[in-house]
Design a protein around this motif. Structure first.
Motif, short mmCIF file in Angstrom:
data_model
loop_
_atom_site.label_atom_id
_atom_site.label_comp_id
_atom_site.label_asym_id
_atom_site.label_seq_id
_atom_site.Cartn_x
_atom_site.Cartn_y
_atom_site.Cartn_z
N ALA A 3 -19.01 -107.86 -44.56
CA ALA A 3 -19.22 -106.49 -45.02
C ALA A 3 -19.01 -105.51 -43.87
CB ALA A 3 -20.62 -106.34 -45.58
N LEU A 13 -25.26 -98.88 -44.66
CA LEU A 13 -24.88 -99.98 -45.53
C LEU A 13 -24.27 -101.05 -44.64
CD1 LEU A 13 -24.98 -97.40 -47.37
CD2 LEU A 13 -23.33 -98.55 -48.81
N ARG A 14 -24.89 -102.22 -44.62
CA ARG A 14 -24.49 -103.29 -43.70
C ARG A 14 -24.51 -104.61 -44.43
NH1 ARG A 14 -28.99 -106.04 -43.38
NH2 ARG A 14 -31.02 -105.02 -43.24
N GLY A 15 -23.98 -105.62 -43.79
CA GLY A 15 -24.04 -106.96 -44.35
C GLY A 15 -25.48 -107.46 -44.43
N TRP A 66 -23.59 -104.63 -50.05
CA TRP A 66 -24.17 -104.23 -48.78
C TRP A 66 -25.68 -104.18 -48.91
CZ3 TRP A 66 -19.73 -101.78 -50.60
CH2 TRP A 66 -18.65 -101.67 -49.72
N GLY A 81 -22.94 -102.36 -54.14
CA GLY A 81 -21.64 -102.94 -53.85
C GLY A 81 -20.90 -103.35 -55.09
#
Length: 175
Positions: A3, A13-15, A66, A81
């Motif tokens: 991501a 917004l992250r993995g 995310w 997502g």
């Protein structure tokens, strides 16, 4: 593929990370959160499976979910997502990316969903080879239906997911 990091004014917004399990589990244990998502809190093993699925979509599909965190606090507050869940419904969603979003109840009403989903859609508009995305929303989930409409989704069908009546919506990237 993993991501990519996306940032908005208030959100990151992250993995997903293994450390997201505890706050995800807390979120999935709240009855107001589960109301339109099957109606029942999920046990830890099912929440863990959701976290793994969110992470696994990226290398297999080139898109996924995310983890959403509040920039000011670093707190995990939900997920947004795209997915390919291969749902057994009619009409079928096909191979179009299916948008989805879930935020912890204490974050509702702050505009976070609009901000996070808007960032995800902007990423999709730039990265998907075809302009259409779809989403599936419980017919009784008025807040999510309003958000989908605000972000350009239009109803194209109604069906059932299990025994739950749902609305199927589609959105075409601008341009």
């Amino acid at each position: 593929m993993t991501a990519p990091l996306l940032e908005t004014e208030r959100l990151r917004l992250r993995g997903h990370q293994a450390s997201d399990l505890a706050p995800m589990l807390a979120m999935w244990q709240q009855p107001p959160f589960c109301r339109y998502l099957g109606g029942q809190p999920l046990p830890e093993n099912e929440v863990w499976t959701r976290l793994l699925r969110s992470t696994g979509l990226w290398p297999l599909c080139g898109f996924g979910y995310w983890a959403v965190e509040e920039k000011a606090t670093g707190e995990f507050i939900g997920a947004v997502g795209f997915a390919d869940f291969r749902r057994a419904i009619s009409p079928a969603l096909g191979d179009w990316p299916e948008a989805g979003w879930v935020l912890a109840p204490h974050c509702h009403g702050r505009g976070y969903a609009s901000e996070a989903v808007g960032a995800a859609l902007a990423w999709g508009d730039k990265n998907f080879p075809r302009p259409r995305t779809v989403c599936l929303i419980d017919v009784a989930n008025e807040p999510s239906l309003r958000l989908a409409n605000k972000l350009g989704y239009k109803e194209y069908a109604r069906t059932e997911l299990g025994s739950t009546p749902v609305v199927l919506l589609e959105r075409f990237a601008p341009g």
